[in-house]
Design an enzyme around this catalytic site. Structure first.
Site, PDB file in Angstrom:
ATOM      1  CG  HIS A 146      -6.984   2.428  -0.715  1.00 57.75           C
ATOM      2  ND1 HIS A 146      -7.373   2.236   0.697  1.00 57.75           N
ATOM      3  CD2 HIS A 146      -6.425   1.561  -1.330  1.00 57.75           C
ATOM      4  CE1 HIS A 146      -5.654   1.358   0.821  1.00 57.75           C
ATOM      5  NE2 HIS A 146      -5.595   1.316  -0.574  1.00 57.75           N
TER       6      HIS A 146
ATOM      7  CD  GLU B 119      -2.900   1.190   2.337  1.00 56.20           C
ATOM      8  OE1 GLU B 119      -3.594   0.149   2.577  1.00 56.20           O
ATOM      9  OE2 GLU B 119      -2.960   1.969   2.936  1.00 56.20           O
TER      10      GLU B 119
HETATM   11  P1  FAD Z   1     -17.890  -0.361   7.960  1.00 51.67           P
HETATM   12  O1  FAD Z   1     -17.497  -1.337   7.294  1.00 51.67           O
HETATM   13  O2  FAD Z   1     -18.694   0.935   7.278  1.00 51.67           O
HETATM   14  O3  FAD Z   1     -17.190   0.286   9.233  1.00 51.67           O
HETATM   15  C1  FAD Z   1     -17.505   1.212  10.178  1.00 51.67           C
HETATM   16  C2  FAD Z   1     -18.081   0.836  11.462  1.00 51.67           C
HETATM   17  O4  FAD Z   1     -19.658   1.025  11.507  1.00 51.67           O
HETATM   18  C3  FAD Z   1     -17.313  -0.132  12.474  1.00 51.67           C
HETATM   19  O5  FAD Z   1     -17.643   0.507  13.488  1.00 51.67           O
HETATM   20  C4  FAD Z   1     -18.720  -0.656  11.659  1.00 51.67           C
HETATM   21  O6  FAD Z   1     -18.896  -2.000  12.775  1.00 51.67           O
HETATM   22  C5  FAD Z   1     -20.573  -0.156  11.960  1.00 51.67           C
HETATM   23  N1  FAD Z   1     -20.995  -0.754  10.893  1.00 51.67           N
HETATM   24  C6  FAD Z   1     -20.790  -1.119   9.252  1.00 51.67           C
HETATM   25  N2  FAD Z   1     -21.602  -1.237   8.690  1.00 51.67           N
HETATM   26  C7  FAD Z   1     -22.676  -1.359   9.465  1.00 51.67           C
HETATM   27  C8  FAD Z   1     -24.091  -1.757   9.282  1.00 51.67           C
HETATM   28  N3  FAD Z   1     -24.654  -2.470   8.326  1.00 51.67           N
HETATM   29  N4  FAD Z   1     -24.663  -0.924  10.271  1.00 51.67           N
HETATM   30  C9  FAD Z   1     -24.334  -0.934  11.434  1.00 51.67           C
HETATM   31  N5  FAD Z   1     -22.868  -0.281  11.611  1.00 51.67           N
HETATM   32  C10 FAD Z   1     -22.020  -0.651  10.932  1.00 51.67           C
HETATM   33  N6  FAD Z   1      -8.910   5.271   5.019  1.00 51.67           N
HETATM   34  C11 FAD Z   1      -9.413   6.499   4.152  1.00 51.67           C
HETATM   35  O7  FAD Z   1      -9.792   7.752   4.780  1.00 51.67           O
HETATM   36  N7  FAD Z   1      -8.554   6.600   3.492  1.00 51.67           N
HETATM   37  C12 FAD Z   1      -8.001   4.598   2.407  1.00 51.67           C
HETATM   38  O8  FAD Z   1      -7.751   5.181   1.627  1.00 51.67           O
HETATM   39  C13 FAD Z   1      -8.094   3.963   3.707  1.00 51.67           C
HETATM   40  N8  FAD Z   1      -8.055   2.651   3.258  1.00 51.67           N
HETATM   41  C14 FAD Z   1      -7.932   1.777   4.735  1.00 51.67           C
HETATM   42  C15 FAD Z   1      -7.690   0.191   4.618  1.00 51.67           C
HETATM   43  C16 FAD Z   1      -7.935  -0.413   5.012  1.00 51.67           C
HETATM   44  C17 FAD Z   1      -6.952  -2.033   4.871  1.00 51.67           C
HETATM   45  C18 FAD Z   1      -8.548  -0.646   6.516  1.00 51.67           C
HETATM   46  C19 FAD Z   1      -8.703  -1.681   6.980  1.00 51.67           C
HETATM   47  C20 FAD Z   1      -8.711   0.782   6.238  1.00 51.67           C
HETATM   48  C21 FAD Z   1      -8.155   2.168   5.543  1.00 51.67           C
HETATM   49  N9  FAD Z   1      -9.105   3.016   5.919  1.00 51.67           N
HETATM   50  C22 FAD Z   1      -8.375   4.439   4.991  1.00 51.67           C
HETATM   51  C23 FAD Z   1      -9.253   3.707   7.502  1.00 51.67           C
HETATM   52  C24 FAD Z   1     -11.240   3.580   6.556  1.00 51.67           C
HETATM   53  O9  FAD Z   1     -11.490   4.564   6.768  1.00 51.67           O
HETATM   54  C25 FAD Z   1     -11.940   3.929   8.795  1.00 51.67           C
HETATM   55  O10 FAD Z   1     -11.599   2.942   9.296  1.00 51.67           O
HETATM   56  C26 FAD Z   1     -13.335   4.220   8.560  1.00 51.67           C
HETATM   57  O11 FAD Z   1     -13.215   4.603   9.872  1.00 51.67           O
HETATM   58  C27 FAD Z   1     -14.195   2.977   8.452  1.00 51.67           C
HETATM   59  O12 FAD Z   1     -14.454   2.212   7.206  1.00 51.67           O
HETATM   60  P2  FAD Z   1     -14.905   0.912   6.696  1.00 51.67           P
HETATM   61  O13 FAD Z   1     -14.879   0.955   5.256  1.00 51.67           O
HETATM   62  O14 FAD Z   1     -14.844  -0.034   7.638  1.00 51.67           O
HETATM   63  O15 FAD Z   1     -16.588   1.500   7.297  1.00 51.67           O
END
Ligand code: FAD
Length: 285
Positions: free
Chosen positions: A79, A19
């Site tokens: 991403h 990454e």
């Molecule tokens: P989600 O999967 O939507 O989860 C967010 C929260 O909501 C979690 O607590 C989850 O338990 C909860 N949740 C999920 N779905 C539901 C639902 N349907 N109903 C109720 N609650 C729910 N950030 C950036 O800004 N740019 C990047 O390029 C970036 N790359 C990343 C790459 C990786 C591999 C990882 C692990 C993280 C990355 N992040 C990045 C960070 C990420 O954007 C944050 O962690 C963000 O807060 C959550 O994104 P998510 O897609 O995991 O969200």
């Protein structure tokens, strides 16, 4: 044929993916390209390019993804975070990259800009909704984020795993995890998600430490823990940049060796745009 994550994790060969983040200046981009030329020698499965919070690197990310894939000929993933965007803006952006032969996405909700943030009316509150929507646009191959130490907003690990399952059921092909420094904790989490019926490949996220200050900041933001012995080692060498790099590389290489021995299909290296640790890890493997 369009690239899919699953193509990289066949044949039981442990694959590294790398990454990077998009630098803001041309000089920065050029030095990243030099680092990527070195990384290319370790034959990474793919490189992924992060997307700045709230789309702050929207164009930089897109341009860099296209450049890496076309010039360096390395499969490249973009991403994408959907916070703050409605369907139209999401569709325009991903269509633009799909037109440039980019089919690998890391589909994320992104950090909420404030506690009381509400998604736009035609936007999405969670990543599972984004994954479902992306699948209606093209047959993208989608990676989603997994959190072995729980996402910071989630009330419990169990609830977070249920939410991870929603992303998988929506069509994710692979899970890339948040960085962690305790493999046992990762294996416990992996058992739990497998018991919940999540069967797609899980790629552990490994960040070779570059400095104590930097990793303390990163772990405090994402909720990952640093083992006491590692922290002690880093603290006692904090004035010695070279010794710190070596501690970081050795620790990450040992993590990867252990993950490989435990049958994981690969590791995703959070390179912070530096090739040195990636090369060292590849050599150790
Ligand atoms: P989600 O999967 O939507 O989860 C967010 C929260 O909501 C979690 O607590 C989850 O338990 C909860 N949740 C999920 N779905 C539901 C639902 N349907 N109903 C109720 N609650 C729910 N950030 C950036 O800004 N740019 C990047 O390029 C970036 N790359 C990343 C790459 C990786 C591999 C990882 C692990 C993280 C990355 N992040 C990045 C960070 C990420 O954007 C944050 O962690 C963000 O807060 C959550 O994104 P998510 O897609 O995991 O969200």
């Amino acid at each position: 044929m369009l690239t899919k994550y699953s193509n990289f994790y066949k044949n039981n060969v442990f694959r590294l993916s790398v990454e990077v983040f998009p630098p803001k200046t041309e000089t920065g981009v050029n030095s990243l390209v030099e680092e990527l030329e070195k990384i290319k020698k370790i034959n990474p499965a793919y490189v992924s390019v992060t997307y700045g919070a709230m789309g702050s690197t929207r164009n930089l990310t897109g341009d860099l993804v296209v450049r890496i894939q076309s010039e360096l000929q390395i499969p490249t993933a973009f991403h994408f975070t959907c916070v703050g965007l409605g369907k139209g803006a999401i569709k325009d952006y991903v269509n633009h990259l799909h037109d440039q032969n980019i089919n690998l996405v890391v589909g994320l909700r992104g950090d909420k800009p404030s506690e009381d943030y509400q998604a736009p009316e035609d936007g999405f509150s969670y990543a599972n909704e984004l994954v479902s929507y992306l699948k209606t646009i093209h047959d993208f191959s989608i990676a989603v984020a997994g959190y072995p130490e729980k996402h910071i907003e989630a009330p419990s690990l169990e609830v977070d795993i249920d939410n991870l399952k929603r992303k998988v059921d929506a069509g994710a092909d692979v899970i890339i995890t948040q960085l962690f420094y305790n493999n046992n904790l990762f294996y416990d989490w992996l058992d739990k998600i497998r018991q919940k019926g999540i069967q797609i490949p899980v790629i552990p996220g490994i960040m070779p430490i570059l400095s104590l200050k930097q990793i303390s900041r990163i772990t405090s933001l994402c909720g990952a823990t640093l083992p006491k012995d590692l922290l002690k080692d880093l603290e006692s060498h904090q004035e010695d940049a070279e010794a710190t790099l070596k501690i970081g590389e050795d620790f990450a290489a040992n993590q990867c060796l252990d993950l490989k021995a435990n049958g994981l299909p690969g590791a995703h290296l959070y390179s912070l745009n530096k090739s040195r640790a990636c090369l060292k890890i590849s050599e150790s493997l």
